[in-house]
Design a protein around this motif. Structure first.
Motif, PDB file in Angstrom:
ATOM      1  N   ASN A 189       0.810  -1.224   0.000  1.00 33.20           N
ATOM      2  CA  ASN A 189       0.000   0.000   0.000  1.00 33.20           C
ATOM      3  C   ASN A 189       0.841   1.270   0.000  1.00 33.20           C
ATOM      4  N   SER A 190       2.133   1.137   0.257  1.00 31.28           N
ATOM      5  CA  SER A 190       3.008   2.316   0.303  1.00 31.28           C
ATOM      6  C   SER A 190       3.693   2.573  -1.048  1.00 31.28           C
ATOM      7  N   SER A 191       3.378   1.763  -2.051  1.00 30.83           N
ATOM      8  CA  SER A 191       4.077   1.861  -3.338  1.00 30.83           C
ATOM      9  C   SER A 191       3.494   2.961  -4.217  1.00 30.83           C
ATOM     10  N   LEU A 192       4.289   3.391  -5.173  1.00 30.03           N
ATOM     11  CA  LEU A 192       3.835   4.351  -6.175  1.00 30.03           C
ATOM     12  C   LEU A 192       2.679   3.778  -6.987  1.00 30.03           C
ATOM     13  N   GLU A 193       2.753   2.495  -7.291  1.00 34.45           N
ATOM     14  CA  GLU A 193       1.700   1.856  -8.082  1.00 34.45           C
ATOM     15  C   GLU A 193       0.358   1.927  -7.338  1.00 34.45           C
ATOM     16  N   TYR A 194       0.394   1.673  -6.037  1.00 27.55           N
ATOM     17  CA  TYR A 194      -0.859   1.744  -5.278  1.00 27.55           C
ATOM     18  C   TYR A 194      -1.333   3.191  -5.147  1.00 27.55           C
ATOM     19  N   ALA A 195      -0.400   4.109  -4.973  1.00 28.47           N
ATOM     20  CA  ALA A 195      -0.773   5.525  -4.865  1.00 28.47           C
ATOM     21  C   ALA A 195      -1.586   5.977  -6.066  1.00 28.47           C
ATOM     22  N   LYS A 196      -1.256   5.453  -7.238  1.00 32.87           N
ATOM     23  CA  LYS A 196      -1.952   5.867  -8.458  1.00 32.87           C
ATOM     24  C   LYS A 196      -3.399   5.392  -8.503  1.00 32.87           C
ATOM     25  N   VAL A 197      -3.688   4.248  -7.881  1.00 25.84           N
ATOM     26  CA  VAL A 197      -5.060   3.721  -7.915  1.00 25.84           C
ATOM     27  C   VAL A 197      -5.852   4.035  -6.648  1.00 25.84           C
ATOM     28  N   LYS A 198      -5.176   4.527  -5.629  1.00 24.75           N
ATOM     29  CA  LYS A 198      -5.829   4.762  -4.335  1.00 24.75           C
ATOM     30  C   LYS A 198      -7.011   5.724  -4.407  1.00 24.75           C
ATOM     31  N   PRO A 199      -6.912   6.861  -5.085  1.00 24.00           N
ATOM     32  CA  PRO A 199      -8.037   7.813  -5.053  1.00 24.00           C
ATOM     33  C   PRO A 199      -9.365   7.195  -5.487  1.00 24.00           C
ATOM     34  N   ARG A 200      -9.347   6.458  -6.566  1.00 26.31           N
ATOM     35  CA  ARG A 200     -10.592   5.833  -7.026  1.00 26.31           C
ATOM     36  C   ARG A 200     -11.090   4.792  -6.044  1.00 26.31           C
ATOM     37  N   LYS A 201     -10.162   4.002  -5.494  1.00 25.01           N
ATOM     38  CA  LYS A 201     -10.572   2.957  -4.552  1.00 25.01           C
ATOM     39  C   LYS A 201     -11.202   3.556  -3.295  1.00 25.01           C
TER      40      LYS A 201
END
Length: 330
Positions: free
Chosen positions: A174-186
């Motif tokens: 959850n701390s990754s850049l990849e997760y950061a990109k999808v977090k807002p929608r989730k």
């Protein structure tokens, strides 16, 4: 607009400031607190956990509108809280079974909403892990489970605080850049789902919709969003729900959490306060465990108090009153 019975409204008032903002202290951590103690090369005991929670409650609730505790280790702390601080009690088992897909929720087997209310709870809190993109069958189970919880709280006429933590079933970091990109929608889609009336939620306890460590101007390395994009996600979060909602600190530093609240306010967020845990008290664990109660108390009286009073000042400047989001019914 959220409809509240007079009894629920009175309970919400006990948990809030007179202005209708929530400046609550969270120390319902169980597994996370044990990990903090183990990191000091000490095997935690139940007594240590109870004593630390009680000390935090005693020293910091004079500066909080309410405190969130668990009934497993937190009941002595509930009794030690300041007379003007409201009480939330957690209803979930700590953690989840990592071997089973879906991070499925579970209740404390020895407790019910009725029994938690009898212990003096002004509200019930439940933590749900949720990935909007997970298998629909898994999410259906979570929907039905939450409907049961909401109905149980409604039957006892007690506010239901639902804590939502997003994740990605295909990415454990959850701390990754990849997760950061999808977090807002989730995060925002999750809020939209659990604002539906069948869940009977009164307050949502949620993450901020971005990882501030990847926001332009806050990031020290790669970025996932410009400031303008991050601000838009905060605005969309408010638009996703008509319910009162509060932010959790997610273990970030006190300084970053305060900066985040200011950013949210500037973005047009209508959040109604915070339920702040580790950002307030986590650095007090080390002196308490290594040097004893007096050292822990001294830290809480100084740095811990400074953390919570600093946060309170920011909440006064940034949070909106939930009074504007409710209607009292007979």
């Amino acid at each position: 607009m959220l409809k509240l019975t007079k009894e629920k409204k009175a309970a919400m008032d006990r948990l809030s400031t007179p202005e209708g903002t929530i400046s609550a202290l969270a120390i319902d951590q169980r597994g996370a607190l044990k990990k903090m103690i183990k990191a000091l090369d000490v095997e935690p005991t139940a007594q240590q956990i109870e004593d630390f929670k009680e000390l935090v409650s005693c020293e910091l609730t004079p500066y909080a509108s309410s405190i969130l505790l668990d009934p497993e280790y937190g009941l002595p702390a509930a009794k030690a809280r300041h007379k003007d601080a409201g009480l939330l009690l957690a209803y979930e088992k700590t953690g989840y079974d990592a071997a089973t897909p879906g991070r499925l929720p579970d209740l404390l087997a020895d407790w019910s909403v009725l029994h938690l209310k009898e212990q003096g709870a002004d509200a019930i809190k439940f933590l749900l892990y949720y990935d909007v993109d997970e298998d629909p069958e898994i999410n259906h189970q979570k929907h039905v489970f939450t409907e049961r919880l909401g109905s149980e709280c409604a039957a006892e006429n007690i506010p239901f605080y639902l804590e939502l933590l997003s994740y990605d079933a295909t990415n454990s970091d959850n701390s990754s850049l990849e997760y950061a990109k999808v977090k807002p929608r989730k995060v925002n889609k999750m809020m939209e789902e659990f604002s539906k009336p069948q869940y009977k939620v009164d307050v949502l306890k949620v993450e901020v919709p971005v990882n501030m460590n990847f926001v332009e101007g806050f990031a020290t390395g790669e970025t996932a969003y410009t400031k303008a994009e991050a601000a838009q996600f905060f605005l969309e979060q408010s638009q996703a729900t008509e319910l009162p909602f509060i932010f959790l600190s997610a273990g970030v530093s006190a300084e970053l959490f305060q900066e985040t609240l200011r950013f949210a306010k500037d973005a047009g967020s209508t959040f109604n306060g915070v339920l702040c845990g580790r950002a307030t008290w986590k650095n007090g664990v080390k002196p308490f465990i290594e040097s004893g109660e007096a050292a822990g108390r001294e830290w809480l009286e100084t740095e811990g108090r400074e953390n919570i009073e600093g946060l309170n000042a920011v909440i006064k400047q940034t949070a909106n009153s939930w009074h504007d989001k409710v209607q009292v019914i007979d």
